[in-house]
Design an enzyme around this catalytic site. Structure first.
Site, short mmCIF file in Angstrom:
data_model
loop_
_atom_site.label_atom_id
_atom_site.label_comp_id
_atom_site.label_asym_id
_atom_site.label_seq_id
_atom_site.Cartn_x
_atom_site.Cartn_y
_atom_site.Cartn_z
N ASP A 8 0.87 -1.18 0.00
CA ASP A 8 0.00 0.00 0.00
C ASP A 8 0.91 1.24 0.00
O ASP A 8 2.14 1.13 -0.16
CB ASP A 8 -1.00 -0.04 1.17
CG ASP A 8 -0.34 0.15 2.53
OD1 ASP A 8 0.91 0.21 2.59
OD2 ASP A 8 -1.08 0.24 3.54
N CYS A 65 3.09 -3.28 4.02
CA CYS A 65 2.26 -2.14 4.42
C CYS A 65 2.96 -1.45 5.58
O CYS A 65 4.15 -1.70 5.82
CB CYS A 65 0.82 -2.56 4.74
SG CYS A 65 0.61 -3.68 6.13
N THR A 67 2.66 -1.77 8.85
CA THR A 67 3.06 -2.71 9.90
C THR A 67 3.27 -4.13 9.37
O THR A 67 3.89 -4.95 10.06
CB THR A 67 1.97 -2.81 10.97
OG1 THR A 67 0.75 -3.24 10.33
CG2 THR A 67 1.75 -1.46 11.65
N HIS A 98 9.66 -24.46 8.34
CA HIS A 98 8.64 -25.17 9.12
C HIS A 98 7.22 -24.96 8.59
O HIS A 98 6.40 -25.87 8.68
CB HIS A 98 8.69 -24.72 10.59
CG HIS A 98 9.86 -25.31 11.34
ND1 HIS A 98 9.94 -25.32 12.70
CD2 HIS A 98 10.99 -25.91 10.89
CE1 HIS A 98 11.07 -25.92 13.09
NE2 HIS A 98 11.73 -26.27 11.99
N HIS A 133 6.75 -31.47 9.51
CA HIS A 133 6.20 -30.15 9.16
C HIS A 133 5.19 -30.25 8.02
O HIS A 133 4.26 -29.46 7.95
CB HIS A 133 7.34 -29.19 8.83
CG HIS A 133 8.33 -29.06 9.95
ND1 HIS A 133 7.99 -28.50 11.16
CD2 HIS A 133 9.62 -29.47 10.05
CE1 HIS A 133 9.04 -28.56 11.97
NE2 HIS A 133 10.04 -29.14 11.33
C1 RB5 Z 1 -1.89 2.61 6.64
O1 RB5 Z 1 -1.91 3.78 7.40
C2 RB5 Z 1 -1.73 1.41 7.55
O2 RB5 Z 1 -2.87 1.21 8.29
C3 RB5 Z 1 -1.41 0.16 6.73
O3 RB5 Z 1 -0.28 0.40 5.97
C4 RB5 Z 1 -1.10 -1.10 7.51
O4 RB5 Z 1 -0.15 -0.85 8.49
C5 RB5 Z 1 -2.27 -1.83 8.03
O5 RB5 Z 1 -2.14 -2.92 8.60
#
Ligand code: RB5
Length: 152
Positions: A8, A65, A67, A98, A133
């Site tokens: 994203d 993304c 996180t 695994h 596994h």
């Molecule tokens: C975008 O602000 C953020 O929410 C997205 O990149 C991601 O971290 C969501 O899990």
């Protein structure tokens, strides 16, 4: 066979960096977007990359993304996808050995480019260990069948 890659807006710079790392390794990256830092919705990209992996168009996938969490949640809804959200090379290696993870999820706001590159190399350099596994990965597939039905 190429590697599907997507992000994203929050993961866009790291995705671009990882594309150059893949190219330096002689691997073909198929980019499913996004193509700028303009805001977009991570499930759209996660779905496109995961579909390409599940349908065998690409051998594996990489999703970035902010996180890595939203990408991994979405990717793991797709039957046949085993997405691993990792932030260290050891987990990346184990995800392959695994869990036979076929999609790697990273958080741009969590890992820097150097660490992300180490994670990528650890994941690509590892192989599924099979044996006990395989039995466990097969059980993941059985859970999918119970709740989602067979994949297309
Ligand atoms: C975008 O602000 C953020 O929410 C997205 O990149 C991601 O971290 C969501 O899990």
């Amino acid at each position: 066979m190429s590697i599907a890659i997507g992000s994203d807006h929050a993961g866009f710079p790291l995705k671009e960096h990882l594309k150059t790392e893949l190219q330096a390794m002689g691997l073909e990256a198929r980019d499913f977007g996004t193509h700028s830092t303009d805001s977009c919705d991570y499930p759209d990209i996660a779905h496109a990359v995961s579909r390409a992996v599940a349908q065998g168009e690409c051998e594996s996938g990489i999703l970035v993304c902010g996180t890595g969490i939203g990408m991994s949640i979405t990717a793991n809804k797709v039957t046949g996808v085993r997405a691993a959200h990792v932030s260290d090379p050891y987990s990346a290696r184990m995800a392959r050995e695994h869990n036979n993870a076929n999609v790697l999820c990273l958080g741009e706001r969590v890992v820097g480019q150097g660490l992300a590159g180490d994670i990528l190399r650890a994941w690509l350099g590892a192989s599924f260990a099979g044996g006990r596994h395989q039995r466990r990965v097969d059980k993941i597939g059985q859970v999918e069948l119970e709740y989602r039905g067979p994949g297309r």
